[in-house]
Design an enzyme around this catalytic site. Structure first.
Site, PDB file in Angstrom:
ATOM      1  N   GLY A 525      29.679  19.559  66.763  1.00  0.00           N
ATOM      2  CA  GLY A 525      30.760  19.489  65.601  1.00  0.00           C
ATOM      3  C   GLY A 525      31.818  18.672  66.170  1.00  0.00           C
ATOM      4  O   GLY A 525      32.499  18.403  65.273  1.00  0.00           O
ATOM      5  N   ASP A 640      32.967  28.856  65.936  1.00  0.00           N
ATOM      6  CA  ASP A 640      31.635  27.899  65.571  1.00  0.00           C
ATOM      7  C   ASP A 640      30.477  28.704  66.220  1.00  0.00           C
ATOM      8  O   ASP A 640      29.674  27.728  66.138  1.00  0.00           O
ATOM      9  CB  ASP A 640      32.406  26.521  65.578  1.00  0.00           C
ATOM     10  CG  ASP A 640      31.361  26.029  64.288  1.00  0.00           C
ATOM     11  OD1 ASP A 640      31.093  24.897  64.993  1.00  0.00           O
ATOM     12  OD2 ASP A 640      30.833  26.121  63.247  1.00  0.00           O
TER      13      ASP A 640
END
Ligand code: NAG
Ligand code: NAG
Ligand code: NAG
Ligand code: NAG
Ligand code: NAG
Ligand code: NAG
Ligand code: NAG
Ligand code: NAG
Length: 832
Positions: A525, A640
């Site tokens: 990410g 996440d």
């Protein structure tokens, strides 16, 4: 249906197409008369040139055979072989019709290799051999128009093909039993391993043998079809029927449209498929396969159990029966089958319950009478204590006739539709009150009884919390103080005794081969990850952060130092960092195995992770997350958590990666609200994805999704059930409500599951994805629930975030490589 066998069969077909490459046609005749001989290169052709008989060479072998093959289409599809077990070693040989009406094949030295057996020996005067357009070679008296009863016909001695008009079964008068036997291989027509036959020991049924072992049972004829072949239905291509009388027992089919070609072939691999000639493509395609799935494996579930391919595990005891050996049953060892819950004692109160939509059990030990009514059938069965079940022998119309089973009932399966009714003897306590009702069904179902959370649970929770608090007070801290790379270290300003190695940019350039594409492990990410090797040989993973963080250098350092203090066996270890110019990098331990996603979402790799391994992984992730949420002073919210962020070490221990990232690099650090949403669709809790509110409970939500994915091998995002357009969570929820959670388990896992662990895991998963964050458990209770047998609260309806319409919208922050994976972490700028 026939998908499974399709590719194999296609392979087979292409072999067979090669078969007759060596046939050369020099002379073709339409009949062979007495004392006439044909040799290699000469053939007999049917009147409409549909079939041809002559010498052929099988595949790659050097042997020669007499056979019948299609002439008009697909030259090379051999449907019958005369001398399958005694080939000619070269093409010299002759086939003669004797004056007695016997066909004889001699080899080059004049030895008889094969002859048409003569069953009846009528005084033949002028025999002729003729190949009919059905593919039947018959020997009959010249001028005799009765082709139904020839002196001899090849249809009575089938090899591996059931052609239209052929009788598959027994002639009780002549004693001929027409079995089908596969070729040994595409190169060798000799008798192979597989035999299909109509077993007439009890109520006639079709079975398939591998050697002498039954491997599949299409089941008895129920008047409309073989009970185990619900896909055999009226169709525009062929009609079929089953003949059962004192003289004959056979199945046969006929073409409705003679311009269509179809055949049933028992292949060397044991597939008995119906094939259809597709003229436009010039190839045979599978039209129907009686054997389609695991439940077709003979007696997979043992006695008094039913196989339902839609259940997981597939085998379930019939209602009123229980596993003979519960331990073995639990681990999917079904050999011992099921037995009566309450034993039968032949008492007067015993009766029968109706079970519907079944494939009728093995009829080897059965009797039948086609004239009895169902009432007579029941009476006879009831009066004979060894009679275990009965039903109609013919379901046509309102049903007629009677079949009675004696002894254990085996090889039953449950179909979604088109199955048969069966009345099974049960003790009085198990009988349905309404006898005629549709109240009982085939496969029993496992019901999960979930009592409300009890005082016990709360008590244990309190204990655990106290335990952890004490532990922390005692200052237990795992692994500190590392400077293994001998690099310059930075000290935290709060003069903690922790040093974080600082790597120089040039060291990392060398280690990663100048961040070469070959070294790239993936894209997380916050930037790409590269594999590197330090000068001393240590392997590292380098995360090169995208240059978006507005954070100052000082804060960055402090953050990294905080993160580096997080030491847990289920977290990926941070080895150091690098700050030079605009470059910011994090250096982690390198794990040789890839992410968990490359295991569970990959058909072949998923086999490497059996249920015990997965349960260990689920627990490991939970512990890692608990550590982040509670045990570390930082209270890190991962934000996440997803399957691809779980890395596996060489012993398949899970390690959470990318933790602390959101906190440090995702924007401001207010606990309750953020104007940048970082996460991955499919894992994001609804309140987070929608409103940007995040808490440890949004991580718990992601953990729940993760558990469901690990169990089902399906991605939450991208999973859409045909029936209700649900994502994985919705599907799991529906199954849970119906008490069928076990169906969520991936097929490949079924062999290794521990049922109670699996059901607990799914249950915990559902608790974690509940809509309201307050309802979701903390990681502490998650670990407790996974590890104990205690009661769990019932999950409420899950919260979904349907990212269906938005996932393709340009919401991605421009710095990420949006094309690299469909599972990308995303950052949404929230519109407020
Ligand atoms: C014939 O042999 C070749 C080479 O050995 C092989 O590739 C091919 O599959 C064989 N064909 C058959 C029908 O066995
Ligand atoms: C049959 O053929 C053989 C040799 O081909 C011949 O000797 C014999 O006379 C023939 N018999 C008849 C009845 O045609
Ligand atoms: C077949 O073998 C026999 C005996 O070995 C030989 O006489 C004959 O010529 C061979 N035929 C061919 C076509 O090779
Ligand atoms: C013909 O068959 C016999 C008996 O099987 C065998 O001994 C002989 O070698 C065969 N001849 C040829 C040419 O194959
Ligand atoms: C057929 O049967 C007759 C009479 O039983 C016998 O003489 C003859 O040899 C048989 N033929 C063959 C090829 O077995
Ligand atoms: C067919 O199979 C049955 C059962 O294996 C066997 O008894 C019978 O002899 C076979 N018949 C033929 C003609 O092969
Ligand atoms: C199939 O249909 C044909 C023509 O209608 C009929 O003659 C035949 O008996 C039927 N065959 C079977 C097996 O039902
Ligand atoms: C069926 O039952 C009837 C009447 O009980 C009897 O006459 C008949 O022989 C039975 N048929 C068979 C095949 O057993």
């Amino acid at each position: 249906m026939a998908e499974g066998g399709l590719s194999r069969t296609k392979m087979m077909l292409s072999f067979i197409v090669l078969l007759c490459a060596s046939i050369t046609y020099t002379r073709a005749i339409d009949t062979i008369s007495a004392n006439q001989t044909i040799r290699y290169g000469e053939t007999i052709v049917s009147p409409q040139e549909t079939f041809e008989i002559g010498f052929f060479k099988a595949g790659n072998s050097t042997n020669y055979y007499i056979g019948i093959w299609y002439k008009k289409i697909s030259t090379g599809t051999v449907v019958w072989v005369a001398n399958r077990n005694r080939p000619l070693t070269n093409s010299s040989g002759d086939l003669t019709l004797t004056l007695q009406g016997v066909l004889i094949l001699r080899n080059a030295t004049g030895n008889v290799i094969w002859s048409s057996t003569n069953l009846s020996t009528p005084s033949v005067r002028n025999p002729v051999g003729q190949l009919l357009d059905s593919g039947n070679f018959i020997i009959h008296e010249d001028g005799d128009t009765d082709q139904e009863n020839p002196i001899w016909q090849s249809f009575d001695f089938p090899t591996d093909h059931l052609l239209p008009g052929m009788k598959f079964g027994r002639d009780l008068v002549t004693g001929i039993q027409r079995n089908f036997t596969s070729w040994k291989s595409p190169d060798d027509p000799a008798v192979g391993d597989f035999t299909a036959l109509i077993d007439t020991r009890g109520f006639p049924q079709m079975i398939l043998l591998d050697g002498s072992k039954t491997i599949f049972r299409a089941g008895p004829w129920n008047g409309l079809r073989f009970s185990g072949e619900p896909d055999l239905r009226p169709n525009p291509i062929y009609n079929f029927s089953f003949v059962l009388n004192e003289r004959e027992i056979y199945y046969h089919y006929n073409l409705i449209d003679n311009s269509i070609f179809t055949r049933v072939m028992l292949g060397p691999n044991g597939n008995m498929d119906r094939l259809l000639w597709v003229d436009s493509r010039k190839e045979w395609t599978v039209y129907l396969s009686p054997r389609t799935d695991n439940c077709d494996r003979f007696n997979l579930c043992g006695t008094f159990a039913s196989c339902n391919i839609n259940d997981s595990p597939a085998c379930q005891c019939l209602k009123g029966f229980k596993p003979t050996s519960p331990e073995q049953w639990r681990v999917a060892d079904w050999d011992q089958g099921c037995q009566h819950g309450t034993p039968l004692n032949c008492g007067p109160g015993e009766g029968f319950n109706l079970y519907s939509n079944l494939k009728l059990p093995d009829t080897q030990r059965s009797r039948f009478n086609q004239t009895w009514t169902l009432d007579e059938c029941e009476r006879v069965c009831k009066n004979d204590c060894s009679c275990t079940a009965y039903t109609h022998s013919d379901i046509t119309g309102s049903g007629s006739g009677c079949v009675l089973w004696f002894g254990d009932l085996t090889d039953i399966r449950t179909f979604p539709e088109n199955g048969d009714d069966l009345y099974i003897r049960l003790p009085p306590s198990e009988l349905d009150v309404t006898r005629n009702g549709k109240s009982s069904s085939g496969g029993g179902q496992i019901r999960i009884i979930v009592p409300i959370a009890s005082v016990v649970l709360v008590f244990i929770l309190v204990c655990i919390l106290l335990y952890y608090r004490n532990k922390r007070k005692n200052g237990t801290q795992e692994g500190t103080n590392r400077d293994e790379c001998g690099h310059e270290s930075i000290n935290n300003s709060e003069n903690e005794d922790l040093e974080l190695p600082l790597f120089s940019f040039s060291t990392l350039v060398t280690a990663t081969n100048n961040f070469s594409l070959n070294n790239k492990l993936g894209e997380g990410g916050f930037g790409p990850v590269y594999k590197g090797v330090l000068e001393d040989g240590q392997e590292i993973a380098v995360k090169r952060l995208a240059e978006t963080s507005t954070q100052g250098l000082h804060e960055f350092k402090n953050e990294v130092i905080s993160i580096s203090k997080l030491q847990h066996r289920n977290l990926v270890k941070l080895l150091g960092c690098c700050i030079e110019g605009t470059e910011k990098m994090l250096i982690y331990e390198y794990l040789p195995n890839k992410g968990l996603d490359s295991f569970i979402f990959d058909k072949s790799q998923s086999k490497l992770l059996d249920w015990p391994a997965r349960f260990k992984i689920i627990n490991g992730i939970a512990r890692g997350l608990l550590y982040l949420h509670q045990d570390s002073r930082l209270r890190i919210i991962h934000r996440d958590l997803k399957v691809s962020n779980i890395l596996l070490d060489s012993e398949m221990n899970p390690k959470i990666s990318d933790f602390g990232m959101a906190r440090s690099f995702g924007g401001n650090q207010i606990e309750a609200n953020t104007n940048r949403v970082v996460g991955t669709y499919g894992y994001m809790a609804p309140e987070y994805a929608g409103d940007g509110i995040f808490s440890i409970k949004s991580d718990v939500y992601s953990f729940g999704v993760l558990v469901l994915e690990i169990v089902s091998e399906e991605k939450n995002r991208g999973f859409f059930h045909e029936e209700h357009n649900n994502n994985l969570i919705g599907h799991a929820w529906e199954l849970h409500k119906e008490g069928k959670s076990v169906q969520l388990v991936a097929k490949g896992l079924v062999e290794s599951i521990n049922l109670s662990q699996v059901l607990r895991s799914i249950h915990v998963g559902l608790l974690c994805v509940q809509r309201r964050p307050e309802d979701r458990p903390t990681m502490t209770s998650v670990i407790l629930m996974l590890g104990s047998e205690g009661p769990m609260p019932s999950p409420k309806e899950p919260g979904f975030f349907i990212g269906k319409n938005t996932e393709d919208a340009p919401l991605f922050s421009g710095t990420y490589d949006t094309s690299s994976t469909n599972d990308l972490s995303i950052t949404i700028l929230n519109g407020r």
